[in-house]
Design an enzyme around this catalytic site. Sequence first.
Site, PDB file in Angstrom:
ATOM      1  N   GLY A   1       0.832  -1.200   0.000  1.00 27.48           N
ATOM      2  CA  GLY A   1       0.000   0.000   0.000  1.00 27.48           C
ATOM      3  C   GLY A   1       0.865   1.249   0.000  1.00 27.48           C
ATOM      4  O   GLY A   1       0.503   2.266  -0.606  1.00 27.48           O
ATOM      5  N   SER A   2       1.994   1.171   0.675  1.00 25.55           N
ATOM      6  CA  SER A   2       2.904   2.326   0.699  1.00 25.55           C
ATOM      7  C   SER A   2       3.424   2.602  -0.705  1.00 25.55           C
ATOM      8  O   SER A   2       3.503   3.757  -1.142  1.00 25.55           O
ATOM      9  CB  SER A   2       4.084   2.051   1.642  1.00 25.55           C
ATOM     10  OG  SER A   2       3.601   1.743   2.920  1.00 25.55           O
TER      11      SER A   2
ATOM     12  N   ASP B   1      -7.378   1.079   3.905  1.00 22.49           N
ATOM     13  CA  ASP B   1      -8.113   0.488   5.020  1.00 22.49           C
ATOM     14  C   ASP B   1      -9.607   0.420   4.742  1.00 22.49           C
ATOM     15  O   ASP B   1     -10.395   0.232   5.677  1.00 22.49           O
ATOM     16  CB  ASP B   1      -7.893   1.334   6.294  1.00 22.49           C
ATOM     17  CG  ASP B   1      -6.439   1.358   6.695  1.00 22.49           C
ATOM     18  OD1 ASP B   1      -5.703   0.477   6.244  1.00 22.49           O
ATOM     19  OD2 ASP B   1      -6.045   2.258   7.455  1.00 22.49           O
TER      20      ASP B   1
ATOM     21  N   SER C   1      -4.042  -1.579   0.096  1.00 27.24           N
ATOM     22  CA  SER C   1      -2.984  -2.412   0.698  1.00 27.24           C
ATOM     23  C   SER C   1      -3.510  -3.827   0.851  1.00 27.24           C
ATOM     24  O   SER C   1      -4.668  -4.025   1.233  1.00 27.24           O
ATOM     25  CB  SER C   1      -2.597  -1.875   2.078  1.00 27.24           C
ATOM     26  OG  SER C   1      -1.810  -2.856   2.754  1.00 27.24           O
TER      27      SER C   1
ATOM     28  N   HIS D   1      -5.468  -6.161   6.235  1.00 25.74           N
ATOM     29  CA  HIS D   1      -6.403  -5.400   5.394  1.00 25.74           C
ATOM     30  C   HIS D   1      -7.544  -6.279   4.886  1.00 25.74           C
ATOM     31  O   HIS D   1      -7.580  -7.467   5.143  1.00 25.74           O
ATOM     32  CB  HIS D   1      -5.627  -4.722   4.267  1.00 25.74           C
ATOM     33  CG  HIS D   1      -4.669  -3.705   4.810  1.00 25.74           C
ATOM     34  ND1 HIS D   1      -4.921  -2.360   4.815  1.00 25.74           N
ATOM     35  CD2 HIS D   1      -3.487  -3.863   5.440  1.00 25.74           C
ATOM     36  CE1 HIS D   1      -3.920  -1.730   5.409  1.00 25.74           C
ATOM     37  NE2 HIS D   1      -3.039  -2.624   5.796  1.00 25.74           N
TER      38      HIS D   1
ATOM     39  N   ASN E   1      11.174  -0.224  -9.109  1.00 27.83           N
ATOM     40  CA  ASN E   1      10.571  -1.506  -9.478  1.00 27.83           C
ATOM     41  C   ASN E   1       9.756  -1.941  -8.275  1.00 27.83           C
ATOM     42  O   ASN E   1      10.312  -2.365  -7.261  1.00 27.83           O
ATOM     43  CB  ASN E   1      11.622  -2.542  -9.840  1.00 27.83           C
ATOM     44  CG  ASN E   1      10.971  -3.887 -10.151  1.00 27.83           C
ATOM     45  OD1 ASN E   1       9.736  -4.008 -10.132  1.00 27.83           O
ATOM     46  ND2 ASN E   1      11.774  -4.887 -10.433  1.00 27.83           N
TER      47      ASN E   1
HETATM   48  C1  LIG Z   1      -4.108   4.167   5.579  1.00 23.70           C
HETATM   49  C2  LIG Z   1      -2.920   3.329   5.200  1.00 23.70           C
HETATM   50  N1  LIG Z   1      -2.206   3.679   4.131  1.00 23.70           N
HETATM   51  C3  LIG Z   1      -1.140   2.964   3.738  1.00 23.70           C
HETATM   52  C4  LIG Z   1      -0.749   1.842   4.420  1.00 23.70           C
HETATM   53  C5  LIG Z   1       0.463   1.095   3.972  1.00 23.70           C
HETATM   54  O1  LIG Z   1       0.178  -0.195   3.466  1.00 23.70           O
HETATM   55  P1  LIG Z   1       1.330  -1.277   3.393  1.00 23.70           P
HETATM   56  O2  LIG Z   1       1.542  -1.798   4.774  1.00 23.70           O
HETATM   57  O3  LIG Z   1       0.809  -2.332   2.478  1.00 23.70           O
HETATM   58  O4  LIG Z   1       2.545  -0.604   2.874  1.00 23.70           O
HETATM   59  C6  LIG Z   1      -1.453   1.445   5.554  1.00 23.70           C
HETATM   60  C7  LIG Z   1      -1.031   0.265   6.308  1.00 23.70           C
HETATM   61  O5  LIG Z   1      -1.709  -0.299   7.125  1.00 23.70           O
HETATM   62  C8  LIG Z   1      -2.571   2.214   5.959  1.00 23.70           C
HETATM   63  O6  LIG Z   1      -3.279   1.885   7.048  1.00 23.70           O
END
Ligand SMILES: Cc1ncc(COP(=O)(O)O)c(C=O)c1O
Length: 505
Positions: A97-98, A207, A253, A258, A327
Amino acid sequence: MKNTLTELKAEILRLTREYSTRAHVAQRPGGDPERAPFVPGETIVPYAGRVFTEDEVEAAVGSTLDFWLTLGPEGEAFEKELAAFLGVKYSLLVNSGSSANLVALSALTTHKLPDHKRIIPGDEVVTVAAGFPTTVSPIIQLGVVPVFIDNDPATGNIRVDQLESAFSEGKTKAVMIAHALGNPFDVASVLEFCRKHDLWLIEDNCDALGCTYSMPIERAKALGITENSPGIPQDGTLITRYTGTWGDISSQSFYPPHHLTMGEGGAVNIVFRPPLKTYAESFRDWGRDCWCPSGKDDTCGKRFGWNLGELPPGYDHKYTYSHLGYNLKPLDPQAAIGRQQLKKLPAFIEARARNWEYLRAGLADLEDIFDFSLPTHATSWEKSLNPDSGNSSYSWDGTGCRTDCSWFGFMLRVKPSASFTHTDLARHLDEKKIGNRMFFGGNLLRQPVFVQLRKDRPAAFRVVGKMTGADAIMNQALFLGTYPGLTKEMMDYEIETIRVFVRDL
Ligand SMILES: Cc1ncc(COP(=O)(O)O)c(C=O)c1O
């Protein structure tokens, strides 16, 4: 050889299912009769986790035996299936998600956009103070300035009354915010702000997969939106769409807590404008200009016919770079797992709503000690006649807008008047083996990284107004799980543990 390869694979997969059925009893959905029994005080009640059956394990092993490895046929199928579920133009898989947030914002920095829409270093993006850090970090990483406004502690979401004071003519280019813990933000007000100032809306939907937001048809039409999400019947008065499908681009994510998981993973959803897909894909895939999927060449039909940059005419399009990319692709077996999870998604979405309602009803008489979250646009919660249905009964504000939450977590705030703090409660729940979490980073501005940034580069971000809501969330809130792996016995144990803790103090 006794077996053909097909027979051999089928036998491996049969054994895989048998193994998984016996090995993974703790990860089955909450109501599943095969699920491991719950022993109060001994079995951990996680705040979230993977919920899967032998279907996901079979898919992972099957894809691993095929050994395509890098994003391939399963990935392509998952992207199409997710996009069809949401009703967006494209979904693009990434490894988290990041990464999805990074790719989504990066896509809007491309020189292929007209100047007034392109986000460049020094521009500003409006966001909120309390939440998950990687909603915000890509903004700073790309040299753009986040402008923080406060959260409403009751919803966890952006305080829309502060939007205008964050706007800076000629600088503000986008709003980038999350739907907090599965509670849609006030989409109508945010989108109207974006349309008024011609800004991008980037929805962090990590989320909130499967949550919906509804607004009166006339208000939606004025924003250029006329259709419900797929599968949601038209009711003649409201437009109802999934969160993550109102703005321009959004993120998901697929990390285990999730709404669906593939271990690690995420997606960028391109809601309406197809060219954004090519830009996002370029940033995901090394910054290349070429868009061939892995294992394919010459999709454009003129691999040696381009004349770009200062490269010699006909330079291989596969090695032509129009962006500073990364990547960020996941593996194909992850996508195979995700495809099985997608089939279970409607049940997961419902289970989260039902579990929230069950906890809310169970703790309803503790309103003098706790403030409970409210869905955006709701003004009060009333006990449903049938808490098992997951259908809460709410009073709503006068906007005509509604939210339907598939909650990521059950957030409560310990009132300042209580004789204990949220940390006392969190410690106690930990001792009783009940998983709980703070609302991620709380007021991010108080995190060491931002304190340091203020010293190193004071102009790296801007803060508008007082962050009293974000501070209240940081100082008072925690959340319990709502994930589909919870059973009634687990939630009864959670409710009873909290009641005893409150009573014994
Ligand atoms: C609102 C939100 N954005 C982004 C992320 C990041 O997701 P990831 O852990 O897959 O990088 C999270 C992670 O829980 C999140 O709660």
